[in-house]
Design a protein around this motif. Structure first.
Motif, short mmCIF file in Angstrom:
data_model
loop_
_atom_site.label_atom_id
_atom_site.label_comp_id
_atom_site.label_asym_id
_atom_site.label_seq_id
_atom_site.Cartn_x
_atom_site.Cartn_y
_atom_site.Cartn_z
N ILE A 1 28.39 41.69 34.37
CA ILE A 1 29.17 40.86 33.45
C ILE A 1 30.48 41.55 33.09
O ILE A 1 31.54 40.92 33.04
CB ILE A 1 28.35 40.51 32.19
CG1 ILE A 1 27.19 39.58 32.56
CG2 ILE A 1 29.23 39.88 31.11
CD1 ILE A 1 26.17 39.39 31.45
N ALA A 2 30.43 42.86 32.85
CA ALA A 2 31.64 43.62 32.55
C ALA A 2 32.62 43.55 33.72
O ALA A 2 33.83 43.34 33.51
CB ALA A 2 31.28 45.07 32.25
N TYR B 1 37.19 43.16 27.92
CA TYR B 1 36.48 42.00 28.45
C TYR B 1 37.35 40.76 28.24
O TYR B 1 37.83 40.50 27.14
CB TYR B 1 35.13 41.88 27.72
CG TYR B 1 34.28 40.71 28.13
CD1 TYR B 1 33.58 40.73 29.33
CD2 TYR B 1 34.15 39.60 27.31
CE1 TYR B 1 32.77 39.66 29.69
CE2 TYR B 1 33.35 38.54 27.66
CZ TYR B 1 32.66 38.57 28.86
OH TYR B 1 31.87 37.51 29.22
N ARG B 2 37.59 39.98 29.31
CA ARG B 2 38.59 38.90 29.25
C ARG B 2 38.02 37.49 29.15
O ARG B 2 38.77 36.55 28.93
CB ARG B 2 39.47 38.98 30.49
CG ARG B 2 40.30 40.24 30.52
CD ARG B 2 41.26 40.23 31.69
NE ARG B 2 41.83 41.55 31.84
CZ ARG B 2 41.81 42.26 32.94
NH1 ARG B 2 41.26 41.78 34.03
NH2 ARG B 2 42.35 43.45 32.97
N ILE B 3 36.74 37.31 29.31
CA ILE B 3 36.17 35.96 29.25
C ILE B 3 35.99 35.60 27.78
O ILE B 3 35.45 36.39 27.00
CB ILE B 3 34.83 35.91 30.02
CG1 ILE B 3 35.08 36.25 31.50
CG2 ILE B 3 34.17 34.55 29.89
CD1 ILE B 3 33.83 36.43 32.32
N ALA C 1 32.07 42.03 19.70
CA ALA C 1 31.38 42.81 20.73
C ALA C 1 30.02 42.15 20.96
O ALA C 1 29.50 41.47 20.09
CB ALA C 1 31.20 44.25 20.29
N PHE C 2 29.49 42.36 22.15
CA PHE C 2 28.13 41.91 22.43
C PHE C 2 27.50 42.86 23.43
O PHE C 2 28.19 43.58 24.15
CB PHE C 2 28.09 40.45 22.92
CG PHE C 2 28.68 40.22 24.28
CD1 PHE C 2 27.87 40.09 25.40
CD2 PHE C 2 30.04 40.09 24.45
CE1 PHE C 2 28.40 39.87 26.65
CE2 PHE C 2 30.60 39.86 25.69
CZ PHE C 2 29.77 39.75 26.81
N THR C 3 26.18 42.88 23.44
CA THR C 3 25.45 43.86 24.22
C THR C 3 24.54 43.17 25.23
O THR C 3 23.88 42.19 24.91
CB THR C 3 24.59 44.74 23.29
OG1 THR C 3 25.46 45.38 22.35
CG2 THR C 3 23.82 45.79 24.05
N THR D 1 33.39 44.37 24.87
CA THR D 1 34.32 43.94 23.82
C THR D 1 35.68 43.66 24.45
O THR D 1 36.05 44.29 25.45
CB THR D 1 34.46 44.99 22.70
OG1 THR D 1 35.36 44.49 21.72
CG2 THR D 1 34.94 46.33 23.22
N LYS D 2 36.39 42.72 23.85
CA LYS D 2 37.75 42.44 24.30
C LYS D 2 38.73 43.46 23.75
O LYS D 2 39.85 43.58 24.22
CB LYS D 2 38.16 41.03 23.86
CG LYS D 2 38.22 40.86 22.36
CD LYS D 2 38.54 39.43 21.97
CE LYS D 2 38.44 39.29 20.45
NZ LYS D 2 38.65 37.93 20.03
#
Length: 145
Positions: free
Chosen positions: A24-25, A45-47, A54-56, A63-64
């Motif tokens: 995903i990253a 992160y661009r999406i 942030a998310f794990t 994180t963006k």
């Protein structure tokens, strides 16, 4: 690295949640590097989904934001999510998390406030408000003059 962090790291590789997080990253154009506690930080992160600071996924925190964002209480919160992947459910956590968000939204109109995973990770540490369920809110009295 503490033994518990190493165990979590190994479990999250074996249950495939960390490899998914790394994928995903990569798809999201994030730059990864090793962080504290056996975690991998993925900055940039661009999406635009999910909508979160942030998310794990597994041991990967995405994180963006730029480097330096993942510190303090937020890092503690996201680290707890990594532990949830390891000791709760592995990859099925993604589906269960979405269901828990839907339940939370139905209960109080906010996807995190009554989400079991967010509450166990420390709601306030993640920057989420505690919104009361709709049945516990006090109705405002209208004052007619």
């Amino acid at each position: 690295m503490r033994r518990s962090h190493r165990v979590r790291q190994v479990i999250n590789y074996v249950n495939l949640s960390t490899p998914l997080g790394l994928l995903i990253a990569r798809i999201g154009g994030a730059r990864t590097h090793r962080g504290e506690r056996g975690l991998v930080y993925a900055h940039g992160y661009r999406i635009p989904f999910p909508v979160a600071g942030a998310f794990t996924v597994g041991n990967v925190i995405l994180t963006k934001h730029r480097e330096g964002y993942l510190t303090g209480c937020l890092l503690d919160h996201e680290s707890r999510h990594a532990t949830q992947y390891a000791f709760c459910v592995g990859l099925p956590m993604l589906v269960l998390y979405v269901l828990a968000s839907a339940v939370s939204y139905a209960v109080c109109g906010h996807p995190a406030s009554w989400n079991l995973f967010e509450r166990m990770a420390g709601l306030g540490d993640g920057g989420y408000p505690l919104v009361h369920p709709w049945w516990r809110r006090r109705r405002r009295r209208s004052h007619s003059t």
